[in-house]
Design a protein around this motif. Structure first.
Motif, PDB file in Angstrom:
ATOM      1  N   GLU A 104      -5.634  21.912 -14.835  1.00  0.00           N
ATOM      2  CA  GLU A 104      -4.188  22.095 -14.746  1.00  0.00           C
ATOM      3  C   GLU A 104      -3.510  21.170 -15.741  1.00  0.00           C
ATOM      4  N   VAL A 105      -2.239  21.441 -15.995  1.00  0.00           N
ATOM      5  CA  VAL A 105      -1.486  20.688 -16.990  1.00  0.00           C
ATOM      6  C   VAL A 105      -0.186  20.179 -16.374  1.00  0.00           C
ATOM      7  N   PHE A 106       0.140  18.914 -16.665  1.00  0.00           N
ATOM      8  CA  PHE A 106       1.356  18.288 -16.156  1.00  0.00           C
ATOM      9  C   PHE A 106       2.350  18.136 -17.302  1.00  0.00           C
ATOM     10  N   ASP A 107       3.575  18.601 -17.061  1.00  0.00           N
ATOM     11  CA  ASP A 107       4.652  18.457 -18.031  1.00  0.00           C
ATOM     12  C   ASP A 107       5.560  17.332 -17.537  1.00  0.00           C
ATOM     13  N   PRO A 108       5.537  16.166 -18.188  1.00  0.00           N
ATOM     14  CA  PRO A 108       6.360  15.051 -17.704  1.00  0.00           C
ATOM     15  C   PRO A 108       7.860  15.302 -17.836  1.00  0.00           C
TER      16      PRO A 108
END
Length: 112
Positions: free
Chosen positions: A89-93
């Motif tokens: 998964e990818v986290f967008d700050p």
């Protein structure tokens, strides 16, 4: 005790030990990902010298691979279920959101 004028004390780490956690650095912060903190994401903000919680991942992970690419944090593996469709998964700050990555292609199809 001698205090260095450029060093500022920070509060203690607000979680269990970092065992099996992954760590990345992005935009003046140190992100501690997963491990014994059960899918959680902690941020040490190096500008304010404080810890804070960031939204949790969709899946708890331990000993996952993590990297910053294009200003986002990608976390792969580390799931208890190796057949999980939630392999990464990818986290967008900027939006403070997690998104799952597409499932890995079938391993046998990749060999053809």
């Amino acid at each position: 005790m001698v205090h260095h004028p450029l060093l500022i004390p920070i509060s203690s780490f607000p979680a269990p030990p970092l065992e099996a956690s992954s760590v990345v650095v992005l935009d003046g912060g140190i992100y501690v990902i997963g491990g014994r903190i059960k899918g959680k994401l902690l941020l040490l903000d190096c500008r304010t010298h404080t810890w804070r919680h960031v939204p949790s991942m969709g899946v708890a992970r331990a000993a996952a691979a993590a990297e910053v690419v294009g200003g986002k944090i990608y976390v792969c593996g580390g799931c208890l279920d190796p057949e999980s469709s939630n392999w990464a998964e990818v986290f967008d700050p900027k939006t403070q959101t997690w998104d799952p990555l597409p499932p890995m292609p079938d391993p046998e199809m990749r060999l053809q």
